[in-house]
Design a protein around this motif. Structure first.
Motif, PDB file in Angstrom:
ATOM      1  N   GLY A   1      16.307 -53.315   1.017  1.00  0.00           N
ATOM      2  CA  GLY A   1      16.017 -52.009   1.597  1.00  0.00           C
ATOM      3  C   GLY A   1      15.956 -50.869   0.599  1.00  0.00           C
ATOM      4  O   GLY A   1      15.041 -50.058   0.621  1.00  0.00           O
ATOM      5  N   ARG A   2      16.922 -50.797  -0.304  1.00  0.00           N
ATOM      6  CA  ARG A   2      16.933 -49.674  -1.248  1.00  0.00           C
ATOM      7  C   ARG A   2      15.767 -49.731  -2.224  1.00  0.00           C
ATOM      8  O   ARG A   2      15.199 -48.705  -2.572  1.00  0.00           O
ATOM      9  N   LEU A   3      15.410 -50.929  -2.677  1.00  0.00           N
ATOM     10  CA  LEU A   3      14.283 -51.044  -3.601  1.00  0.00           C
ATOM     11  C   LEU A   3      12.975 -50.701  -2.895  1.00  0.00           C
ATOM     12  O   LEU A   3      12.131 -49.991  -3.444  1.00  0.00           O
ATOM     13  N   VAL A   4      12.806 -51.175  -1.676  1.00  0.00           N
ATOM     14  CA  VAL A   4      11.618 -50.819  -0.894  1.00  0.00           C
ATOM     15  C   VAL A   4      11.552 -49.299  -0.735  1.00  0.00           C
ATOM     16  O   VAL A   4      10.504 -48.680  -0.923  1.00  0.00           O
ATOM     17  N   GLN A   5      12.686 -48.679  -0.413  1.00  0.00           N
ATOM     18  CA  GLN A   5      12.740 -47.223  -0.265  1.00  0.00           C
ATOM     19  C   GLN A   5      12.355 -46.517  -1.561  1.00  0.00           C
ATOM     20  O   GLN A   5      11.659 -45.496  -1.539  1.00  0.00           O
ATOM     21  N   SER A   6      12.782 -47.058  -2.709  1.00  0.00           N
ATOM     22  CA  SER A   6      12.431 -46.453  -4.001  1.00  0.00           C
ATOM     23  C   SER A   6      10.930 -46.493  -4.241  1.00  0.00           C
ATOM     24  O   SER A   6      10.340 -45.519  -4.705  1.00  0.00           O
ATOM     25  N   PHE A   7      10.304 -47.624  -3.922  1.00  0.00           N
ATOM     26  CA  PHE A   7       8.853 -47.732  -4.081  1.00  0.00           C
ATOM     27  C   PHE A   7       8.123 -46.774  -3.149  1.00  0.00           C
ATOM     28  O   PHE A   7       7.155 -46.131  -3.535  1.00  0.00           O
ATOM     29  N   ILE A   8       8.585 -46.680  -1.901  1.00  0.00           N
ATOM     30  CA  ILE A   8       7.959 -45.752  -0.954  1.00  0.00           C
ATOM     31  C   ILE A   8       8.114 -44.318  -1.446  1.00  0.00           C
ATOM     32  O   ILE A   8       7.153 -43.551  -1.483  1.00  0.00           O
ATOM     33  N   GLY A   9       9.336 -43.952  -1.830  1.00  0.00           N
ATOM     34  CA  GLY A   9       9.603 -42.591  -2.297  1.00  0.00           C
ATOM     35  C   GLY A   9       8.802 -42.205  -3.520  1.00  0.00           C
ATOM     36  O   GLY A   9       8.431 -41.050  -3.701  1.00  0.00           O
TER      37      GLY A   9
ATOM     38  N   LEU B   1      18.465 -59.627  15.483  1.00  0.00           N
ATOM     39  CA  LEU B   1      18.749 -58.223  15.215  1.00  0.00           C
ATOM     40  C   LEU B   1      20.042 -58.165  14.412  1.00  0.00           C
ATOM     41  O   LEU B   1      21.062 -58.706  14.831  1.00  0.00           O
ATOM     42  N   THR B   2      19.988 -57.522  13.254  1.00  0.00           N
ATOM     43  CA  THR B   2      21.196 -57.402  12.440  1.00  0.00           C
ATOM     44  C   THR B   2      21.860 -56.070  12.717  1.00  0.00           C
ATOM     45  O   THR B   2      21.189 -55.064  12.948  1.00  0.00           O
ATOM     46  N   GLY B   3      23.156 -56.065  12.654  1.00  0.00           N
ATOM     47  CA  GLY B   3      23.900 -54.849  12.983  1.00  0.00           C
ATOM     48  C   GLY B   3      24.364 -54.063  11.780  1.00  0.00           C
ATOM     49  O   GLY B   3      24.987 -53.021  11.923  1.00  0.00           O
ATOM     50  N   ALA B   4      24.092 -54.545  10.570  1.00  0.00           N
ATOM     51  CA  ALA B   4      24.568 -53.858   9.376  1.00  0.00           C
ATOM     52  C   ALA B   4      23.531 -53.995   8.270  1.00  0.00           C
ATOM     53  O   ALA B   4      22.601 -54.771   8.369  1.00  0.00           O
ATOM     54  N   GLY B   5      23.737 -53.239   7.203  1.00  0.00           N
ATOM     55  CA  GLY B   5      22.841 -53.303   6.049  1.00  0.00           C
ATOM     56  C   GLY B   5      22.050 -52.023   5.903  1.00  0.00           C
ATOM     57  O   GLY B   5      22.158 -51.100   6.707  1.00  0.00           O
ATOM     58  N   HIS B   6      21.272 -51.971   4.850  1.00  0.00           N
ATOM     59  CA  HIS B   6      20.445 -50.795   4.589  1.00  0.00           C
ATOM     60  C   HIS B   6      19.165 -50.889   5.407  1.00  0.00           C
ATOM     61  O   HIS B   6      18.547 -51.954   5.498  1.00  0.00           O
ATOM     62  N   ARG B   7      18.779 -49.766   5.982  1.00  0.00           N
ATOM     63  CA  ARG B   7      17.528 -49.725   6.733  1.00  0.00           C
ATOM     64  C   ARG B   7      16.366 -49.956   5.771  1.00  0.00           C
ATOM     65  O   ARG B   7      16.365 -49.461   4.642  1.00  0.00           O
ATOM     66  N   LEU B   8      15.391 -50.709   6.207  1.00  0.00           N
ATOM     67  CA  LEU B   8      14.271 -51.056   5.337  1.00  0.00           C
ATOM     68  C   LEU B   8      13.557 -49.829   4.783  1.00  0.00           C
ATOM     69  O   LEU B   8      13.277 -49.744   3.603  1.00  0.00           O
ATOM     70  N   PHE B   9      13.284 -48.866   5.628  1.00  0.00           N
ATOM     71  CA  PHE B   9      12.521 -47.711   5.186  1.00  0.00           C
ATOM     72  C   PHE B   9      13.376 -46.483   4.917  1.00  0.00           C
ATOM     73  O   PHE B   9      12.918 -45.539   4.309  1.00  0.00           O
ATOM     74  N   GLY B  10      14.618 -46.471   5.361  1.00  0.00           N
ATOM     75  CA  GLY B  10      15.504 -45.340   5.103  1.00  0.00           C
ATOM     76  C   GLY B  10      14.966 -44.051   5.695  1.00  0.00           C
ATOM     77  O   GLY B  10      14.116 -44.047   6.586  1.00  0.00           O
ATOM     78  N   GLU B  11      15.474 -42.952   5.179  1.00  0.00           N
ATOM     79  CA  GLU B  11      15.011 -41.634   5.600  1.00  0.00           C
ATOM     80  C   GLU B  11      13.766 -41.268   4.802  1.00  0.00           C
ATOM     81  O   GLU B  11      13.786 -41.266   3.580  1.00  0.00           O
ATOM     82  N   LEU B  12      12.673 -40.993   5.481  1.00  0.00           N
ATOM     83  CA  LEU B  12      11.436 -40.582   4.823  1.00  0.00           C
ATOM     84  C   LEU B  12      11.275 -39.076   4.952  1.00  0.00           C
ATOM     85  O   LEU B  12      11.630 -38.497   5.972  1.00  0.00           O
ATOM     86  N   THR B  13      10.735 -38.453   3.918  1.00  0.00           N
ATOM     87  CA  THR B  13      10.534 -37.004   3.957  1.00  0.00           C
ATOM     88  C   THR B  13       9.389 -36.623   4.883  1.00  0.00           C
ATOM     89  O   THR B  13       9.324 -35.495   5.346  1.00  0.00           O
ATOM     90  N   GLU B  14       8.482 -37.575   5.125  1.00  0.00           N
ATOM     91  CA  GLU B  14       7.377 -37.332   6.053  1.00  0.00           C
ATOM     92  C   GLU B  14       6.910 -38.656   6.631  1.00  0.00           C
ATOM     93  O   GLU B  14       7.222 -39.726   6.100  1.00  0.00           O
ATOM     94  N   ASP B  15       6.177 -38.597   7.716  1.00  0.00           N
ATOM     95  CA  ASP B  15       5.641 -39.807   8.323  1.00  0.00           C
ATOM     96  C   ASP B  15       4.671 -40.492   7.362  1.00  0.00           C
ATOM     97  O   ASP B  15       3.969 -39.829   6.590  1.00  0.00           O
ATOM     98  N   ALA B  16       4.627 -41.798   7.405  1.00  0.00           N
ATOM     99  CA  ALA B  16       3.690 -42.589   6.608  1.00  0.00           C
ATOM    100  C   ALA B  16       2.824 -43.382   7.582  1.00  0.00           C
ATOM    101  O   ALA B  16       3.237 -44.436   8.064  1.00  0.00           O
TER     102      ALA B  16
END
Length: 123
Positions: free
Chosen positions: A62-70, A85-100
């Motif tokens: 999740g964090r690496l994917v977020q870095s590439f997106i950011g 459905l997993t209940g823990a871990g980093h969200r794949l896309f995290g917080e985005l500054t704008e819609d993609a």
């Protein structure tokens, strides 16, 4: 043929063949494994990928994917969906500054309850 950038693999089970394997880490020693390249920041990683002519990568986690997106380095996604459905871990896309905005190019049943979604980032 795409040359994935990925993480993982143990010394006894190296399934990446001759693909370039890079790890983005501030903690892993640079000489941790002679089969991998350790990058300390996104800029050095992207510069080396460009130098190598690598156009397709497989960021894992999740964090690496977020870095590439950011950093604006994502043109398309291939997202595998597991039947859990997993209940823990980093969200794949995290917080985005704008819609993609994404365009769904295909959705495929790959067996075992898994699906694969192929999407293009509309810029």
């Amino acid at each position: 043929m795409p040359q994935p950038l990925t993480t993982g693999g143990s010394r006894g089970d190296w399934h990446y063949g001759d693909r370039h394997v890079g790890v983005l880490s501030t903690a892993l020693p640079e000489d941790a494994d002679p089969r991998i390249t350790v990058y300390r920041d996104m800029d050095s990683l992207v510069a080396d990928l460009d130098k190598r002519g690598i156009k397709h990568v497989h960021p894992d986690g999740g964090r690496l994917v977020q870095s590439f997106i950011g950093a604006g380095h994502v043109d398309a996604f291939i997202i595998s969906v597991a039947p859990v459905l997993t209940g823990a871990g980093h969200r794949l896309f995290g917080e985005l500054t704008e819609d993609a905005p994404l365009r769904l190019d295909s959705a495929t049943d790959v067996g075992g309850g898994f699906a694969q979604l192929c999407c293009t980032v509309e810029k």
